[in-house]
Motif scaffolding. Structure first.
Motif, mmCIF file in Angstrom:
data_model
loop_
_atom_site.group_PDB
_atom_site.id
_atom_site.type_symbol
_atom_site.label_atom_id
_atom_site.label_comp_id
_atom_site.label_asym_id
_atom_site.label_seq_id
_atom_site.Cartn_x
_atom_site.Cartn_y
_atom_site.Cartn_z
ATOM 1 N N THR A 149 -1.516 1.130 9.938
ATOM 2 C CA THR A 149 -1.536 2.024 8.666
ATOM 3 C C THR A 149 -2.863 2.939 8.562
ATOM 4 O OG1 THR A 149 -0.452 0.607 7.618
ATOM 5 C CG2 THR A 149 -1.290 2.364 6.191
ATOM 6 N N ALA A 150 -3.851 2.353 9.028
ATOM 7 C CA ALA A 150 -5.146 3.231 8.715
ATOM 8 C C ALA A 150 -5.187 4.332 10.008
ATOM 9 C CB ALA A 150 -6.396 2.374 8.706
ATOM 10 N N MET A 151 -4.940 3.642 11.181
ATOM 11 C CA MET A 151 -4.991 4.523 12.371
ATOM 12 C C MET A 151 -3.975 5.617 12.282
ATOM 13 S SD MET A 151 -7.220 3.791 14.378
ATOM 14 C CE MET A 151 -6.625 4.984 15.668
ATOM 15 N N GLY B 177 -9.612 5.617 3.783
ATOM 16 C CA GLY B 177 -9.872 4.499 2.743
ATOM 17 C C GLY B 177 -8.840 3.943 1.833
ATOM 18 N N ARG B 178 -8.368 5.070 1.363
ATOM 19 C CA ARG B 178 -6.963 5.033 0.442
ATOM 20 C C ARG B 178 -6.118 4.115 0.875
ATOM 21 N NH1 ARG B 178 -5.600 3.139 -4.332
ATOM 22 N NH2 ARG B 178 -3.668 4.267 -5.168
ATOM 23 N N MET B 179 -5.484 4.635 2.296
ATOM 24 C CA MET B 179 -4.676 3.766 2.973
ATOM 25 C C MET B 179 -4.978 2.567 3.211
ATOM 26 S SD MET B 179 -2.226 5.975 2.791
ATOM 27 C CE MET B 179 -1.132 5.036 3.913
ATOM 28 N N LEU B 180 -6.170 2.133 3.310
ATOM 29 C CA LEU B 180 -6.611 0.722 3.799
ATOM 30 C C LEU B 180 -6.492 -0.230 2.414
ATOM 31 C CD1 LEU B 180 -9.627 1.267 5.928
ATOM 32 C CD2 LEU B 180 -7.515 -0.140 6.540
ATOM 33 N N GLU B 181 -6.766 0.525 1.282
ATOM 34 C CA GLU B 181 -6.564 -0.273 0.029
ATOM 35 C C GLU B 181 -5.420 -0.510 -0.157
ATOM 36 O OE1 GLU B 181 -8.318 1.905 -3.049
ATOM 37 O OE2 GLU B 181 -10.491 1.773 -2.269
ATOM 38 N N ILE B 182 -4.429 0.418 -0.305
ATOM 39 C CA ILE B 182 -2.765 0.244 -0.429
ATOM 40 C C ILE B 182 -2.226 -0.565 0.647
ATOM 41 C CG2 ILE B 182 -0.744 1.381 -0.284
ATOM 42 C CD1 ILE B 182 -2.132 4.182 -1.301
ATOM 43 N N ALA B 183 -2.537 -0.809 1.820
ATOM 44 C CA ALA B 183 -2.023 -1.549 2.925
ATOM 45 C C ALA B 183 -2.489 -3.048 2.695
ATOM 46 C CB ALA B 183 -2.372 -1.035 4.225
ATOM 47 N N THR B 184 -3.716 -2.985 2.360
ATOM 48 C CA THR B 184 -4.430 -4.338 1.985
ATOM 49 C C THR B 184 -3.735 -4.954 0.809
ATOM 50 O OG1 THR B 184 -6.399 -3.599 3.061
ATOM 51 C CG2 THR B 184 -6.598 -5.855 1.404
ATOM 52 N N ASP B 185 -3.371 -4.325 -0.077
ATOM 53 C CA ASP B 185 -2.753 -4.802 -1.496
ATOM 54 C C ASP B 185 -1.520 -5.194 -0.970
ATOM 55 O OD1 ASP B 185 -5.124 -4.321 -2.879
ATOM 56 O OD2 ASP B 185 -4.322 -2.469 -3.563
ATOM 57 N N ASP B 186 -0.709 -4.536 -0.386
ATOM 58 C CA ASP B 186 0.753 -4.889 -0.068
ATOM 59 C C ASP B 186 0.738 -6.123 0.964
ATOM 60 O OD1 ASP B 186 1.570 -2.558 -1.267
ATOM 61 O OD2 ASP B 186 1.781 -1.247 0.653
ATOM 62 N N GLU B 187 -0.214 -6.358 1.625
ATOM 63 C CA GLU B 187 -0.301 -7.495 2.742
ATOM 64 C C GLU B 187 -0.691 -8.751 1.734
ATOM 65 O OE1 GLU B 187 1.232 -7.558 5.589
ATOM 66 O OE2 GLU B 187 1.511 -5.503 5.473
ATOM 67 N N MET B 188 -1.453 -8.491 0.851
ATOM 68 C CA MET B 188 -1.975 -9.717 0.099
ATOM 69 C C MET B 188 -1.054 -10.086 -0.984
ATOM 70 S SD MET B 188 -4.818 -10.481 1.504
ATOM 71 C CE MET B 188 -5.203 -11.697 0.165
ATOM 72 N N LYS B 189 -0.190 -9.103 -1.519
ATOM 73 C CA LYS B 189 1.071 -9.606 -2.180
ATOM 74 C C LYS B 189 1.798 -10.470 -1.475
ATOM 75 C CE LYS B 189 0.762 -5.550 -5.357
ATOM 76 N NZ LYS B 189 1.368 -4.256 -5.779
ATOM 77 N N LYS B 190 2.173 -10.148 -0.215
ATOM 78 C CA LYS B 190 3.122 -10.718 0.520
ATOM 79 C C LYS B 190 2.594 -12.438 0.957
ATOM 80 C CE LYS B 190 4.688 -6.975 3.112
ATOM 81 N NZ LYS B 190 4.856 -6.261 4.497
#
Length: 211
Positions: A97-99, A118-131
């Protein structure tokens, strides 16, 4: 109704048998419902515990492998191209996602690029942590409510026991013991369901933060 309750607690038909099955059979409808509910919660909790245990073992192992390959790669872009397309690994999905955002903003200024990546990293990380943290709430709920559900079954059973004692007018230990044992069985199940759920929730919650 009163005769049925009295017969149940006084122990007609094997009150001296204190096996778990007999305690369940002799219990009234409400206590039986509480017992079945707690057993179902306990089974689902253990299934969830084993599932999360395997998940964390898998993602921690894949993270170590991901980091080794990342630092050995010649560039982030070449590393990104070497990653499997349909991977479900959280670290790989976040990196991809970041790349993707980095390549998309290649012509923009470095400050804009850094902010968007940085914003995309935060969003992607939050999505994966929710899973990863899915169903954590169930473990927390079982851990906090199961003892009280079991206590409700115990209080209900003891109320029936005292009512039956009053009807039978017999307070000997042999008469009181079966009804009390049936009632306390619900509390024991409540604790049996709650303790592993609380321990597992705390462990997995800590593991997710580390990850």
């Amino acid at each position: 109704m009163e005769q049925e309750i009295a017969a149940q607690v006084v122990g007609l038909g094997g009150a001296t048998d204190f096996s778990l099955w007999k305690l369940f059979i002799r219990a009234d409808f409400v206590v039986k419902f509480v017992i079945i509910l707690l057993i179902a919660c306990s089974i689902f909790s253990w299934a969830l515990i084993f599932d999360k245990f395997k998940l964390f073992k898998k993602i921690n192992s894949s993270m170590e492998d991901f980091e080794k390959k990342f630092w050995k790669a010649k560039s982030a872009e070449s590393f990104n191209n070497s990653l499997p397309v349909n991977s479900k690994d959280p670290a790989i999905l976040i990196f991809k996602t970041a790349m993707a955002e980095l390549l998309k903003t290649k012509r923009q200024s470095s400050s804009v690029q850094v902010a968007r990546v940085g914003r995309m990293l935060e969003i992607a990380t939050d999505d994966e942590m929710k899973k990863i943290e899915q169903n954590f709430t169930f473990l927390a709920t079982v851990g906090s409510t199961a003892p009280f559900i079991g206590l409700f079954g115990t209080v209900w059973g003891i109320m029936n026991s005292f009512q039956s004692i009053a009807i039978s007018r017999n307070t000997s230990l042999a008469i009181v013991a079966p009804g009390i044992a049936e009632a306390l069985f619900a509390t024991a199940l409540g604790l049996l369901a709650a303790i592993p759920a609380v321990v597992a929730y705390n462990k997995f919650n800590n593991d997710s933060k580390k990850y």
